[in-house]
Write a protein that holds these residues in place. Sequence first.
Motif, PDB file in Angstrom:
ATOM      1  N   ILE A 203       1.008  -1.057   0.122  1.00 37.81           N
ATOM      2  CA  ILE A 203       0.087  -0.055  -0.029  1.00 37.81           C
ATOM      3  C   ILE A 203       0.817   1.149   0.014  1.00 37.81           C
ATOM      4  CG2 ILE A 203      -0.238  -0.005   2.453  1.00 37.81           C
ATOM      5  CD1 ILE A 203      -2.943   1.376   2.377  1.00 37.81           C
ATOM      6  N   LYS A 204       0.461   2.366  -0.824  1.00 39.24           N
ATOM      7  CA  LYS A 204       1.073   3.377  -0.782  1.00 39.24           C
ATOM      8  C   LYS A 204       0.207   4.516  -1.016  1.00 39.24           C
ATOM      9  CE  LYS A 204       4.624   6.343  -3.324  1.00 39.24           C
ATOM     10  NZ  LYS A 204       5.607   6.387  -4.561  1.00 39.24           N
ATOM     11  N   GLY A 205       0.060   5.303  -0.084  1.00 43.24           N
ATOM     12  CA  GLY A 205      -1.154   6.032  -0.056  1.00 43.24           C
ATOM     13  C   GLY A 205      -2.663   5.616  -0.023  1.00 43.24           C
ATOM     14  N   SER A 206      -3.224   5.911  -1.134  1.00 35.91           N
ATOM     15  CA  SER A 206      -4.646   5.291  -1.117  1.00 35.91           C
ATOM     16  C   SER A 206      -4.631   4.047  -2.361  1.00 35.91           C
ATOM     17  CB  SER A 206      -5.701   6.126  -1.413  1.00 35.91           C
ATOM     18  OG  SER A 206      -5.692   7.060  -0.337  1.00 35.91           O
ATOM     19  N   THR A 207      -3.338   3.631  -2.696  1.00 35.77           N
ATOM     20  CA  THR A 207      -3.291   2.624  -3.880  1.00 35.77           C
ATOM     21  C   THR A 207      -2.710   1.293  -3.319  1.00 35.77           C
ATOM     22  OG1 THR A 207      -3.020   4.623  -5.387  1.00 35.77           O
ATOM     23  CG2 THR A 207      -2.369   2.200  -6.138  1.00 35.77           C
ATOM     24  N   ILE A 208      -3.269   0.228  -3.707  1.00 33.27           N
ATOM     25  CA  ILE A 208      -2.733  -1.242  -3.428  1.00 33.27           C
ATOM     26  C   ILE A 208      -1.901  -1.555  -4.682  1.00 33.27           C
ATOM     27  CG2 ILE A 208      -3.324  -3.575  -2.921  1.00 33.27           C
ATOM     28  CD1 ILE A 208      -5.296  -2.716  -1.351  1.00 33.27           C
ATOM     29  N   SER A 209      -0.553  -1.982  -4.667  1.00 30.63           N
ATOM     30  CA  SER A 209      -0.095  -2.397  -5.810  1.00 30.63           C
ATOM     31  C   SER A 209       0.769  -3.720  -5.604  1.00 30.63           C
ATOM     32  CB  SER A 209       0.879  -1.229  -6.542  1.00 30.63           C
ATOM     33  OG  SER A 209       1.994  -0.940  -5.237  1.00 30.63           O
ATOM     34  N   PRO A 210       1.174  -4.542  -6.723  1.00 30.01           N
ATOM     35  CA  PRO A 210       1.963  -5.764  -6.262  1.00 30.01           C
ATOM     36  C   PRO A 210       3.526  -5.608  -6.456  1.00 30.01           C
ATOM     37  CG  PRO A 210       0.998  -5.785  -8.485  1.00 30.01           C
ATOM     38  CD  PRO A 210       0.610  -4.569  -7.894  1.00 30.01           C
ATOM     39  N   ASP A 211       3.981  -6.566  -5.705  1.00 35.89           N
ATOM     40  CA  ASP A 211       5.469  -6.739  -6.039  1.00 35.89           C
ATOM     41  C   ASP A 211       5.696  -8.037  -5.591  1.00 35.89           C
ATOM     42  OD1 ASP A 211       8.067  -6.186  -6.714  1.00 35.89           O
ATOM     43  OD2 ASP A 211       8.302  -4.432  -5.737  1.00 35.89           O
ATOM     44  N   PHE A 212       6.986  -8.548  -5.950  1.00 35.03           N
ATOM     45  CA  PHE A 212       7.521  -9.853  -5.783  1.00 35.03           C
ATOM     46  C   PHE A 212       7.728  -9.831  -4.324  1.00 35.03           C
ATOM     47  CE2 PHE A 212       8.928  -9.753 -10.095  1.00 35.03           C
ATOM     48  CZ  PHE A 212       8.243 -10.948 -10.512  1.00 35.03           C
ATOM     49  N   CYS A 213       6.992 -10.798  -3.570  1.00 35.54           N
ATOM     50  CA  CYS A 213       7.216 -11.087  -2.022  1.00 35.54           C
ATOM     51  C   CYS A 213       8.668 -11.132  -1.767  1.00 35.54           C
ATOM     52  CB  CYS A 213       6.650 -12.538  -1.883  1.00 35.54           C
ATOM     53  SG  CYS A 213       4.862 -12.714  -2.427  1.00 35.54           S
ATOM     54  N   THR A 214       9.700 -11.206  -2.469  1.00 35.49           N
ATOM     55  CA  THR A 214      10.978 -11.291  -2.019  1.00 35.49           C
ATOM     56  C   THR A 214      11.661  -9.981  -1.773  1.00 35.49           C
ATOM     57  OG1 THR A 214      11.754 -11.521  -4.216  1.00 35.49           O
ATOM     58  CG2 THR A 214      11.607 -13.589  -2.790  1.00 35.49           C
ATOM     59  N   ALA A 215      11.020  -8.878  -2.361  1.00 38.09           N
ATOM     60  CA  ALA A 215      11.156  -7.319  -2.299  1.00 38.09           C
ATOM     61  C   ALA A 215      11.241  -7.195  -0.990  1.00 38.09           C
ATOM     62  CB  ALA A 215      10.484  -6.334  -3.309  1.00 38.09           C
ATOM     63  N   VAL A 216      11.922  -5.977  -0.474  1.00 41.96           N
ATOM     64  CA  VAL A 216      11.802  -5.226   0.825  1.00 41.96           C
ATOM     65  C   VAL A 216      11.138  -4.053   0.883  1.00 41.96           C
ATOM     66  CG1 VAL A 216      13.951  -6.711   1.526  1.00 41.96           C
ATOM     67  CG2 VAL A 216      14.153  -4.411   0.393  1.00 41.96           C
ATOM     68  N   TYR A 217      10.248  -3.883   1.700  1.00 46.95           N
ATOM     69  CA  TYR A 217       9.682  -2.692   2.080  1.00 46.95           C
ATOM     70  C   TYR A 217       9.203  -2.571   3.508  1.00 46.95           C
ATOM     71  CZ  TYR A 217       8.366  -2.649  -2.768  1.00 46.95           C
ATOM     72  OH  TYR A 217       8.592  -2.512  -4.523  1.00 46.95           O
ATOM     73  N   GLN A 218       8.929  -1.478   3.925  1.00 47.09           N
ATOM     74  CA  GLN A 218       8.250  -1.494   5.198  1.00 47.09           C
ATOM     75  C   GLN A 218       6.838  -2.026   5.227  1.00 47.09           C
ATOM     76  OE1 GLN A 218       9.532   3.349   4.988  1.00 47.09           O
ATOM     77  NE2 GLN A 218       8.374   2.940   6.904  1.00 47.09           N
ATOM     78  N   TRP A 219       6.431  -2.222   6.558  1.00 53.32           N
ATOM     79  CA  TRP A 219       5.169  -2.953   6.743  1.00 53.32           C
ATOM     80  C   TRP A 219       4.315  -2.687   7.923  1.00 53.32           C
ATOM     81  CZ3 TRP A 219      10.022  -4.348   8.163  1.00 53.32           C
ATOM     82  CH2 TRP A 219      10.032  -4.624   9.788  1.00 53.32           C
TER      83      TRP A 219
END
Length: 228
Positions: A203-219
Amino acid sequence: MEDEEGYTALSFQARRNALRTASPAKKQAVPSQVLHWQFVTLWVVFTGTVILVVAVRVLASQLADDKGETSNGTWPVKCNCSSDNFQSLLRSRICNQSKGNSPCQICPPLWHLHQGKCYWASKDLKSWTESQGDCSARGAQLAVIQDRREMEFLKMITEDTHRYWIGLSLSETKWRWITGHQLDHNMFQGPLSTAEEDSCGTIKGSTISPDFCTAVYQWICQKDPILL
């Protein structure tokens, strides 16, 4: 030989007498140190007892003042300290709840309460699986978004320039929440249809978007509040 043996015997006797003379001084030094530490220990115990007694009396005074059971405005005569009254006191002090017996909801420090759930946004970066593991260690799970109001709230507690893992993943061409429920595509917008297998939702702002599960983001973690 006799002179040497006699000299040796006299030298040994002199050393033994010197040790006997010095030993009382060493024995006298030990009791003074012991007495010093005993005095320090007694002082610490006495001070701690005084502080504990004062704290108990202050708490008892506050409980009695809330019930109005004081004697001439000085020291309380009695204190109704039942579990119900004590719980009501905690609700009034912690939740600003003055009346009623309905429970109030409490979240841990740095967590945010919204619609009966507690939310926490990380600062570190992890993969989707690692993020879920971190939430589990906190007694929580990755956030499951149920409506637009919840989406707007998460937007408020996160930075709109960053992407955050949520509890959404692609399984057999279908997007499902970590709870097993299928995503309602009519409720949320985003480029989810272009995702490949082994993709997870962010999630970023009001948008849900996909990425490979191995990518690294905050949660974002989510769990039930404590009921008081």
